[in-house]
Design an enzyme around this catalytic site. Sequence first.
Site: not given
Ligand code: ADP
Ligand code: MG
Length: 382
Positions: A35, A187, A340, A363
């Site tokens: 970063r 989420k 992230g 975000g």
């Molecule tokens: P990003 O930061 O890329 O936006 P998120 O923060 O929404 O992604 O989600 C990331 C988390 O979701 C990771 O820690 C991953 O382990 C978890 N995850 C992904 N698929 C599953 C699943 N099927 N069941 C439980 N956790 C999951």
């Molecule tokens: Mg995340």
Amino acid sequence: MRTLDSLGEVEGKRVLVRVDFNVPLLDGRVRDDARMRRALPTLMQLRERGAKLLLVSHFGRPKDQEPEFSLAPVAERTAKLLGTEVVLAEDLDDIPDEDVVMLENIRFQPGETKNDRELAKRLAALADYYVNDAFGTSHRAHASTEGVVALVEHSAVGLLFQSEVETIRMIMNEPERPFLAIMGGAKVTEKIGVIGRFLDLADTILIGGAMTTPFLRALGHSTGDSLCEDEGIEDARQALERDRYPDGKLILPEDLVIADRFGDDAEVQILDGHDIPDGWMQLDIGSRARTRYVAEIRKAQTIFWNGPIGAYEHKSFAAGSLAIAQAMAAHHGTTVVGGGDSGAAMREFGLADSVTHLSTGGGASLKLIEGSSLPGLDALTN
Ligand code: ADP
Ligand code: MG
């Protein structure tokens, strides 16, 4: 958006540059400086134009001025990356007159997260010029990202910030089609606004990750012990209805990797279908879904990916995310990763440099897609 060029002559001037150097440490050293390196073009250009730099960043979430939240290790790494001395200044009222100074963790100032006007004034007094290259914090209105801007004479976005905004605007406004969005992660409620925008703008939307669960529940399936954000079920139901699922743009994984627990020692099975038995949870997409998703990536010209497609931190559940990452890396079209954890997955797979754009602000990029305002960007837009 006012760009770096618009600052004009900066020779001999002090430029306050808001960077996002909130990087992971290990044993008192920077563990991953990816970063930080993304901000180097801005810092180098300003140095070449003869400016003196005052670097400002937050680091972690200190409550008080705990020493583990000091930017000292970051200042040290910055010096290596820039090949010049970097002086860490702890006192806002006593900034040494050196070429490159880094202010100690801005969140040591209680006014920062409150966008306190007095703090913004003190920051503004330290420089005539302000540059923001911290896209990842632009969705927050803090003193060093928003309040300070109106109080300095000249302000602009840095090169990284500019490329983040231009990339997202380009894929939203004039994507080469087909335009594919891949949404995973945890989420639904956090990302439903983005899914809504993609229902308007994308041609196809692949769903994966824990986000799949509320969609399955909305369709009346049992999901066993899968991680499920219950508040997201109604959001998922509405998205499915609006899309006239299964005749619209949304695609759910046709098979799933299920396990009896979360971890590398779990018992793992493939579930062909969508009814997950009690005592089991879905943790990745299955191999048929993987093949389908990769085929969708190959068909598309513009691809945006946010959120891991499974619990990729564990080897047994990484295949879905790896397949997506590899297909994106091999693609010749426009490939954008904005999240992230999805960004971390790209780096872990060693593929971070093989996509068109890897966002430093998960975000913030989602907010931009959603059409919400980014206070840090608005402040720098004429
Ligand atoms: P990003 O930061 O890329 O936006 P998120 O923060 O929404 O992604 O989600 C990331 C988390 O979701 C990771 O820690 C991953 O382990 C978890 N995850 C992904 N698929 C599953 C699943 N099927 N069941 C439980 N956790 C999951
Ligand atoms: Mg995340």
